[in-house]
Structure formats: C-alpha cells, structure tokens
Design a protein around this motif. Structure first.
Motif, PDB file in Angstrom:
ATOM      1  N   LEU A   1       0.844  -1.194   0.000  1.00  0.00           N
ATOM      2  CA  LEU A   1       0.000   0.000   0.000  1.00  0.00           C
ATOM      3  C   LEU A   1       0.877   1.241   0.000  1.00  0.00           C
ATOM      4  CD1 LEU A   1      -2.663  -0.978   2.685  1.00  0.00           C
ATOM      5  CD2 LEU A   1      -2.996  -0.929   0.215  1.00  0.00           C
ATOM      6  N   ASP A   2       0.403   2.294  -0.636  1.00  0.00           N
ATOM      7  CA  ASP A   2       1.109   3.568  -0.655  1.00  0.00           C
ATOM      8  C   ASP A   2       0.559   4.426   0.478  1.00  0.00           C
ATOM      9  OD1 ASP A   2       2.546   5.810  -1.201  1.00  0.00           O
ATOM     10  OD2 ASP A   2       1.492   6.333  -3.052  1.00  0.00           O
ATOM     11  N   VAL A   3       1.215   4.366   1.628  1.00  0.00           N
ATOM     12  CA  VAL A   3       0.761   5.095   2.805  1.00  0.00           C
ATOM     13  C   VAL A   3       1.980   5.594   3.568  1.00  0.00           C
ATOM     14  CG1 VAL A   3       0.642   2.979   4.196  1.00  0.00           C
ATOM     15  CG2 VAL A   3      -0.696   4.972   4.873  1.00  0.00           C
ATOM     16  N   ALA A   4       1.852   6.748   4.180  1.00  0.00           N
ATOM     17  CA  ALA A   4       2.950   7.360   4.925  1.00  0.00           C
ATOM     18  C   ALA A   4       2.560   7.485   6.392  1.00  0.00           C
ATOM     19  CB  ALA A   4       3.300   8.728   4.345  1.00  0.00           C
ATOM     20  N   TYR A   5       3.564   7.463   7.249  1.00  0.00           N
ATOM     21  CA  TYR A   5       3.315   7.668   8.672  1.00  0.00           C
ATOM     22  C   TYR A   5       2.714   9.057   8.891  1.00  0.00           C
ATOM     23  CZ  TYR A   5       6.295   3.586   9.366  1.00  0.00           C
ATOM     24  OH  TYR A   5       6.827   2.315   9.339  1.00  0.00           O
ATOM     25  N   GLY A   6       1.726   9.122   9.762  1.00  0.00           N
ATOM     26  CA  GLY A   6       1.030  10.370  10.013  1.00  0.00           C
ATOM     27  C   GLY A   6      -0.250  10.509   9.217  1.00  0.00           C
TER      28      GLY A   6
END
Length: 232
Positions: free
Chosen positions: A169-174
């Motif tokens: 998945l393309d997800v970033a912390y925050g």
C-alpha cells in the motif's frame, strides 16, 4: 558522506579524516555493563552511543564502527539535540547504493550495511492488510517477533519462495491508513430495544400496491403466498 543534522542549524556536516573506524569488541560491551561512577557520565554516553550506532542504527559488515560515524560520538552529551532518524536513513541509503554497485558489477555481494531493522518495519507497515496499532510510535514497539512471524507466513509466496504475496500500500506515517476502517463487522443490530431513528435503524417494509389482472390488493413485500381474492 553521512550528514548528522541539528534542528535549527542548516546543513551542519561532520567530516571524518580517519581511514579506519573504531574497533568494537566484547571489551566495549563488558565496560558498558560494568560499574560507573558519578563523574563518568560522558564516557558512558559515548560508549552507549558507539554500540547503538554499530549494532542497531548503522551496522556494517565490519567489526569496526564506520569511519564516517566517528565524529558523531563527540555529540554524545547533547545527543537529544540531533536528528538521528535522518542519520539512520542517510547511512542506509549510502550502504544500499554501495551494495547495488558491487552486486551489479560482480553479480554477487556479501551483504549490505545499514539499519535493516528499519527496512523490515517499513515493509511490514505497508503490506496490504489491516494495520497493527497504526499511529503508535515507535513502530518497533508494535512489531514483536510473534507478530512478525505471523505476517511473514501470510506474505510468503511458497514455503521455499520469496515474499510479496500480500501486495503493498502507498501510505505514509502520520496519514490515515486506507485499511484501518476495514477492521469492523458492520453496524450493530439492536434487538428488543427502542432506539431513535438513525441511519442504521431497522424499519419494517412498507405495504405497496401490486396488481393481479384487474383486481387491486395490498400485501407486504415479504409475503410470498399469492393474495387471496376472497372478500373482494
């Protein structure tokens, strides 16, 4: 060259002129685990930082602390003022680049330095699955060996194969995790309770008009038997 940055100071770089790093052996660990006096705080912090860099944050394939990390030991007393996360990523990218050059040139490389533990946690957090305690930091606190083992079995393509079965998945912390809301069994069904009318309030189906030839009648939508014409 690895850069250790201090917030508020633009592009502060520490340059090492040593050709070899510091040898890290069992004597360093013995000294660190020994007794310390009140006036030896600076020495303790320096040794602790040395082992942390060599064994966890910026490990190498050598028994020596990397030469470009030696200057960072001078900041042990004020270590909380520096961006060590940026240092870890910077050193990791340098190590991976060196590994890639060796591998593609010779078709073989002994291994790569850098914090591989960071890569593992980063990979696990981006698998296409319901996240594990998303938003809790540090992330290494979430991923125990038991949790890593469970996910590894699900992500392995075959018993002796590679990983990647679950996808990424393309997800970033925050950010909000796209799969976090999927951890639900749907709306709660209330029984024998009187609740205010809301979006999930169950209502009985209304009666609607249907026609059989030319004779009208009224039945509920859940009635399966043909209507009786008796009484019309």
């Amino acid at each position: 060259m690895v850069v250790l940055r201090k917030p508020g100071v633009v592009d502060m770089k520490v340059v090492c002129t040593l050709s070899k790093g510091i040898s890290v052996n069992h004597m360093v660990m013995v000294r660190l685990e020994g007794e310390w006096k009140d006036g030896e705080e600076a020495e303790f912090k320096t040794l602790f930082l040395l082992l942390s860099l060599h064994m966890v944050l910026c490990p190498t394939q050598s028994p020596r602390l990397s030469a470009d990390l030696v200057p960072s030991l001078t900041f042990a007393q004020e270590c909380t003022d520096f961006d060590w996360c940026g240092l870890v990523v910077s050193k990791l990218l340098c190590s991976v680049a060196t590994f890639a050059r060796t591998f593609y040139a010779n078709g073989y490389a002994r291994g790569s330095g850098g914090c591989l533990l960071f890569i593992v946690v980063f990979y696990l957090d981006r698998l296409n699955k319901v996240p594990l305690s998303w938003g809790l930091f540090p992330r290494i606190k979430v991923w125990s060996m038991h949790e890593v083992g469970l996910v590894a079995r699900l992500d392995r393509k075959s018993l002796d194969g590679d990983f990647g079965k679950m996808g990424m998945l393309d997800v970033a912390y925050g950010e909000d995790h796209p799969r976090e809301a999927c951890d639900s069994n749907g709306p709660i069904v209330m029984h024998n309770e009187v609740a205010e009318e809301g979006p999930y309030t169950h209502k009985a189906p209304k009666a609607r008009r249907i026609r059989y030839t030319a004779i009208p009648c009224f039945v509920t939508t859940h009635c399966h038997a043909p209507p009786s014409r008796e009484g019309f």
